[in-house]
Design an enzyme around this catalytic site. Structure first.
Site, short mmCIF file in Angstrom:
data_model
loop_
_atom_site.label_atom_id
_atom_site.label_comp_id
_atom_site.label_asym_id
_atom_site.label_seq_id
_atom_site.Cartn_x
_atom_site.Cartn_y
_atom_site.Cartn_z
CG HIS A 333 -45.71 -25.21 -2.20
ND1 HIS A 333 -45.44 -26.07 -0.96
CD2 HIS A 333 -44.79 -25.28 -3.06
CE1 HIS A 333 -44.26 -26.73 -1.60
NE2 HIS A 333 -43.90 -26.53 -2.94
CB CYS A 334 -51.06 -25.54 0.72
SG CYS A 334 -50.01 -24.79 1.98
CG LEU A 335 -54.57 -24.13 -3.26
CD1 LEU A 335 -54.75 -22.78 -3.88
CD2 LEU A 335 -55.80 -24.97 -2.98
#
Length: 341
Positions: A333-335
């Site tokens: 998700h962070c990517l």
């Protein structure tokens, strides 16, 4: 400013923005493995939508193109931009996309989670990507990371006090002023405040590692069953808060619990001992075709995948081994950052 809203992540995407893992200082001796995991992620996303990837230079572009070709990814759906960054976590420095009759990009300020790391290239790359995509951008003088909030598309936003109220973000804004700004810019009506995030999270407690909207009326939240684990109390306190939350019409949310994986550790080259990483199943990414979930080769993997698959019967849930990515203190998700259709 006219009224816009942030679509929920499960609503149709035009595409996904992401950044190739490039910095040794983020992934250390796991960098090559992190790149290969990244390519697996891109292959999945590109089956159902466009993917826009930031790389630092022409050599890196060639390297990535070769890896994508080898993986047999759908290159027709993939565009690579030379858009230099400090780090891979583009959820946090990309704009947040809002829509009404058209799409706009809201570019909040990024300060590397409270001035913890170099960030000037990231902040600039977040603005530049809107030019590549030809989407109108509105710059907003407030620090806000995409991973610090989650939105149900129907007027509710969930976040954590430990992150948004941290003086290292917007020291001159009160809680009330932050709420007012979120409502104004993101078109939400109700802010739901959790307490803290998980151990090892250098963002001061991003909500996308612990608690996610999965339907307009449903919240999935991580809980730790082991009372001796340092994550037990903060996650239980958040769970108890969630039970009292209601949507914009006053109805309680349906709360589904997600296990935590076994603790995951890594010894950084400049440290004397192993450090606990912010490993969680909640840092999944919802694409048009798949839900891509970080897994850690432990017994809870199958349980977590099964829970998430039941929530998303219209998508295939895929677990990707995430250790090499989580060494950089983030996951799928962070990517990524979705661009709504």
């Amino acid at each position: 400013m006219e009224k816009y809203r942030v679509p929920a992540e499960w609503e149709r995407h035009y595409g996904t923005i992401t950044t190739y893992p490039q910095a040794y200082e983020t992934f250390f001796d796991r960098l090559e493995n992190a790149k290969n995991t990244f390519v697996q992620m891109i292959k999945l996303i590109a089956e159902g939508e466009k993917v826009f990837i930031n790389v630092n230079d022409e050599n890196t572009r060639e390297e990535l193109e070769n890896k994508l070709k080898k993986a047999d990814a759908n290159q027709k759906n993939i565009q690579i931009f030379i858009n230099p960054t400090n780090d891979a976590w583009c959820r946090d420095y990309c704009p947040i996309f809002v829509k009404n009759s058209q799409i706009k990009a809201l570019k909040f300020r990024f300060n590397a989670w409270g001035n913890k790391y170099p960030y000037q290239l990231d902040d600039k790359a977040g603005r530049k990507i809107t030019e590549f995509l030809r989407i109108d951008r509105i710059d907003i003088d407030m620090v806000l990371e995409g991973g610090s909030i989650d939105i149900n598309g129907k007027g509710c936003l969930i976040t954590t006090e430990s992150c948004l109220l941290n003086p290292n973000r917007n020291p001159d804004m009160s809680k009330e002023e932050i709420e007012k700004a979120l409502k104004k810019y993101l078109g939400v009506e109700k802010i739901l405040w959790l307490g803290e995030g998980i151990v090892g999270d250098d963002t001061d407690g991003h909500v996308d590692d612990i608690t996610r909207f999965v339907k307009e009326d449903t919240i999935l939240t991580a809980i730790e069953r082991d009372k001796s684990d340092p994550n037990y109390e903060p996650l239980m306190e958040n769970f108890n808060r969630l039970k009292s939350f209601t949507d914009t019409s006053g109805k309680p949310f349906r709360i589904i619990t997600l296990p935590m994986p076994d603790p995951v550790y890594y010894r950084y080259p400049h440290k004397d001992e192993e450090e606990r990483l912010p490993a969680s199943y909640a840092n999944f990414y919802i694409t048009n075709k798949y839900v891509i979930v970080p897994v850690y080769n432990c017994k809870q993997d199958e349980v977590a995948l099964d829970i998430i698959q039941k929530i998303f019967p219209d998508r295939k849930v895929v677990g990707l081994y995430a250790y090499d990515i989580v060494v950089g203190l983030g996951a799928f998700h962070c990517l990524t950052m979705q661009v709504p259709a």
